[in-house]
Scaffold this motif. Structure first.
Motif, PDB file in Angstrom:
ATOM      1  N   ILE A 135       0.845  -1.202   0.000  1.00 12.37           N
ATOM      2  CA  ILE A 135       0.000   0.000   0.000  1.00 12.37           C
ATOM      3  C   ILE A 135       0.874   1.244   0.000  1.00 12.37           C
ATOM      4  O   ILE A 135       0.643   2.196  -0.766  1.00 12.37           O
ATOM      5  CB  ILE A 135      -0.926  -0.006   1.229  1.00 12.37           C
ATOM      6  CG1 ILE A 135      -1.956  -1.152   1.102  1.00 12.37           C
ATOM      7  CG2 ILE A 135      -1.622   1.329   1.389  1.00 12.37           C
ATOM      8  CD1 ILE A 135      -2.801  -1.343   2.350  1.00 12.37           C
ATOM      9  N   LEU A 136       1.881   1.252   0.850  1.00  9.41           N
ATOM     10  CA  LEU A 136       2.782   2.414   0.896  1.00  9.41           C
ATOM     11  C   LEU A 136       3.515   2.588  -0.422  1.00  9.41           C
ATOM     12  O   LEU A 136       3.727   3.720  -0.887  1.00  9.41           O
ATOM     13  CB  LEU A 136       3.789   2.232   2.035  1.00  9.41           C
ATOM     14  CG  LEU A 136       3.199   2.280   3.466  1.00  9.41           C
ATOM     15  CD1 LEU A 136       4.292   1.965   4.475  1.00  9.41           C
ATOM     16  CD2 LEU A 136       2.586   3.651   3.743  1.00  9.41           C
ATOM     17  N   LEU A 137       3.891   1.474  -1.037  1.00  9.79           N
ATOM     18  CA  LEU A 137       4.616   1.547  -2.311  1.00  9.79           C
ATOM     19  C   LEU A 137       3.731   2.115  -3.418  1.00  9.79           C
ATOM     20  O   LEU A 137       4.171   2.938  -4.226  1.00  9.79           O
ATOM     21  CB  LEU A 137       5.121   0.150  -2.691  1.00  9.79           C
ATOM     22  CG  LEU A 137       5.946   0.076  -3.988  1.00  9.79           C
ATOM     23  CD1 LEU A 137       7.236   0.912  -3.845  1.00  9.79           C
ATOM     24  CD2 LEU A 137       6.289  -1.378  -4.309  1.00  9.79           C
ATOM     25  N   SER A 138       2.422   1.707  -3.433  1.00 12.02           N
ATOM     26  CA  SER A 138       1.530   2.194  -4.467  1.00 12.02           C
ATOM     27  C   SER A 138       1.280   3.692  -4.322  1.00 12.02           C
ATOM     28  O   SER A 138       1.201   4.430  -5.289  1.00 12.02           O
ATOM     29  CB  SER A 138       0.192   1.436  -4.424  1.00 12.02           C
ATOM     30  OG  SER A 138      -0.444   1.633  -3.177  1.00 12.02           O
ATOM     31  N   LYS A 139       1.172   4.148  -3.040  1.00 11.92           N
ATOM     32  CA  LYS A 139       0.970   5.566  -2.817  1.00 11.92           C
ATOM     33  C   LYS A 139       2.202   6.361  -3.236  1.00 11.92           C
ATOM     34  O   LYS A 139       2.112   7.472  -3.758  1.00 11.92           O
ATOM     35  CB  LYS A 139       0.659   5.835  -1.338  1.00 11.92           C
ATOM     36  CG  LYS A 139      -0.738   5.335  -0.903  1.00 11.92           C
ATOM     37  CD  LYS A 139      -0.989   5.693   0.541  1.00 11.92           C
ATOM     38  CE  LYS A 139      -2.381   5.242   0.955  1.00 11.92           C
ATOM     39  NZ  LYS A 139      -2.665   5.575   2.380  1.00 11.92           N
ATOM     40  N   TRP A 140       3.348   5.812  -3.002  1.00 13.51           N
ATOM     41  CA  TRP A 140       4.587   6.525  -3.347  1.00 13.51           C
ATOM     42  C   TRP A 140       4.746   6.625  -4.843  1.00 13.51           C
ATOM     43  O   TRP A 140       5.161   7.637  -5.392  1.00 13.51           O
ATOM     44  CB  TRP A 140       5.758   5.774  -2.709  1.00 13.51           C
ATOM     45  CG  TRP A 140       7.093   6.440  -3.030  1.00 13.51           C
ATOM     46  CD1 TRP A 140       7.579   7.592  -2.515  1.00 13.51           C
ATOM     47  CD2 TRP A 140       8.064   5.957  -3.954  1.00 13.51           C
ATOM     48  NE1 TRP A 140       8.802   7.880  -3.035  1.00 13.51           N
ATOM     49  CE2 TRP A 140       9.129   6.863  -3.952  1.00 13.51           C
ATOM     50  CE3 TRP A 140       8.115   4.842  -4.797  1.00 13.51           C
ATOM     51  CZ2 TRP A 140      10.258   6.696  -4.752  1.00 13.51           C
ATOM     52  CZ3 TRP A 140       9.250   4.679  -5.577  1.00 13.51           C
ATOM     53  CH2 TRP A 140      10.296   5.609  -5.541  1.00 13.51           C
ATOM     54  N   CYS A 141       4.365   5.556  -5.582  1.00 10.57           N
ATOM     55  CA  CYS A 141       4.487   5.578  -7.046  1.00 10.57           C
ATOM     56  C   CYS A 141       3.408   6.488  -7.668  1.00 10.57           C
ATOM     57  O   CYS A 141       3.617   7.088  -8.715  1.00 10.57           O
ATOM     58  CB  CYS A 141       4.320   4.170  -7.589  1.00 10.57           C
ATOM     59  SG  CYS A 141       5.686   3.074  -7.138  1.00 10.57           S
ATOM     60  N   GLY A 142       2.191   6.533  -7.040  1.00  8.34           N
ATOM     61  CA  GLY A 142       1.120   7.356  -7.575  1.00  8.34           C
ATOM     62  C   GLY A 142       1.362   8.800  -7.268  1.00  8.34           C
ATOM     63  O   GLY A 142       0.948   9.688  -7.997  1.00  8.34           O
TER      64      GLY A 142
END
Length: 445
Positions: A438-445
């Motif tokens: 979840i944290l990774l997806s937010k960082w990429c978005g």
């Protein structure tokens, strides 16, 4: 009245002279015939050095017979001090009170040099000896003169004289005490040695490679008999039990076989008996119940069988009991109070023997299994030899099965806790992975 004081002074001056003229009760009178080899002792009344003679041994000549002095000197025994009063450290002596010369009654030679030789002349001079002992004296065999042989009452040979024969020992027919240990004795049996010694009271022949059979005839005044550590074979003769004055018996570490004589209990004076390390078989004879003085009983390492007799627990004076490594079976008839009276108790190595765990605590390490309800030994669990001991005091009829149940429950208790721990770790890993994505997806978005 003036002359008074000088007269008093004169009288006082005479007192020391009259005192010094009397002999001390410990001082030996000067012998009229002095041995040329006997030095004159020091006359100092209070020697301060350890190598000087004490006042009690001060004399101008030894009181010992000059012939015996020369005999002792030929044996390298110092005679600078009177051997009758102050024997040397290694060579003990004792003398009679005859006059004008005393004579040796006892002589002990110990830690002799290998080159020591005893001449026939010296031995003849020592024929007054009644007690002769050799300790750690590996010298050549000796031919005793007949005078000395017939006069001896006690003979001791410990690790000495290299080799002895039964015939040589048997010539000392007037002995009351015979001790031979740690030296080979060539004889076809003890009878060759003991047959004509009618006055014997104490016999010790140990670790001597003595072969043959025990005598069938015994002299009834024997009180001490030790033939241990030899190669004696055959049965224990029933005639041995006629020694009603026997107090000590040790026949251990031989090759004796057969049964213990049924009349063994006739040895009513026996206090110490060891028949250990033989090949004796059969049961312990019931007659032993009539041995009230027994303190030490060692029957270990034999092939004795049957049940252990209950009368042993009724021997009030018993302190040492060894029944280990036999073929005894059934329930051991001893309780905790009896075992507490003993100083030494050994019963292990009897695979068909068991103890009543309701009367004896499992903390007492006996080396045998507890009994089940049928009076049979409970077999220990495989590869867990200590499991039976740790559970022997339980009130269950089957201690070992109870111990197994406890171990089984413990294994089930530990199993689920490990599974829970594994599931927890797995769930934590999944949660961590989800949070990370979840944290990774937010960082990429």
């Amino acid at each position: 009245m003036a002359p008074g004081p000088p007269i008093l002074l004169i009288l006082l001056s005479l007192l020391p002279l009259s005192h010094s003229s009397s002999l001390s009760p410990h001082t030996t009178a000067i012998s009229p015939t002095k041995s040329p080899s006997a030095p004159t002792p020091l006359t100092s009344p209070a020697p301060t050095h350890s190598h000087l003679p004490s006042p009690s041994s001060s004399s101008s000549s030894s009181t010992l017979d000059p012939k015996q002095i020369r005999a002792l000197q030929s044996l390298n025994i110092p005679t600078s001090k009177d051997p009758c009063i102050q024997p040397s450290f290694h060579n003990a002596t004792a003398c009679d009170a005859s006059k004008p010369f005393r004579h040796l009654l006892s002589l002990r030679l110990s830690n002799c040099s290998d080159d020591l030789e005893m001449s026939i002349t010296a031995l003849k001079s020592l024929s007054t000896l009644t007690n002769l002992a050799f300790i750690n004296c590996p010298i050549s065999p000796i031919h005793f003169p007949s005078e000395l042989t017939s006069n001896l009452r006690s003979f001791t040979c410990i690790k000495s004289l290299k080799k002895l024969t039964g015939v040589w020992l048997g010539r000392m027919q007037n002995l009351t005490d015979l001790t031979v240990s740690g030296v080979t004795v060539n004889a076809s049996g003890p009878s060759i040695i003991l047959g004509n010694m009618k006055k014997l009271k104490s016999v010790t022949i140990t670790a001597s490679n003595l072969t043959g059979y025990l005598p069938k005839h015994w002299h009834l005044n024997v009180t001490h008999l030790d033939l241990s550590g030899n190669k004696l074979k055959g049965k224990i003769p029933s005639s041995l039990t006629q020694l009603e004055n026997l107090e000590f018996l040790n026949l251990s570490s031989n090759a004796l076989n057969g049964e213990i004589p049924s009349s063994f209990g006739d040895l009513i004076s026996l206090q110490n008996v060891s028949l250990a390390s033989n090949s004796l078989s059969g049961a312990v004879p019931d007659s032993m119940a009539a041995m009230p003085a027994l303190v030490h009983l060692d029957l270990g390492t034999n092939q004795l069988n049957g049940t252990i007799p209950k009368f042993i627990s009724e021997m009030k004076g018993l302190k040492y009991l060894n029944l280990e490594k036999n073929n005894f079976n059934g329930v051991m008839p001893f309780n905790a109070s009896f075992l507490q009276r003993l100083v030494v108790f050994k019963v292990g190595g009897n695979t068909n023997l068991c103890y009543n765990h309701s009367t004896i605590s499992s903390k007492v390490k006996l080396g045998i299994a507890p009994c089940d309800k049928h009076g049979l030994p409970i077999s220990p669990p495989p590869a867990r030899e200590s499991g039976g001991d740790s559970s022997g005091g339980s009130s269950s009829d089957d201690d070992y099965s109870m111990g197994d149940d406890i171990n089984h429950k413990e294994s089930h208790h530990h199993g689920p806790s490990k599974v829970v721990l594994g599931v927890a770790i797995g769930l934590s890993s999944i949660v961590f992975l989800i949070v990370f994505l979840i944290l990774l997806s937010k960082w990429c978005g």
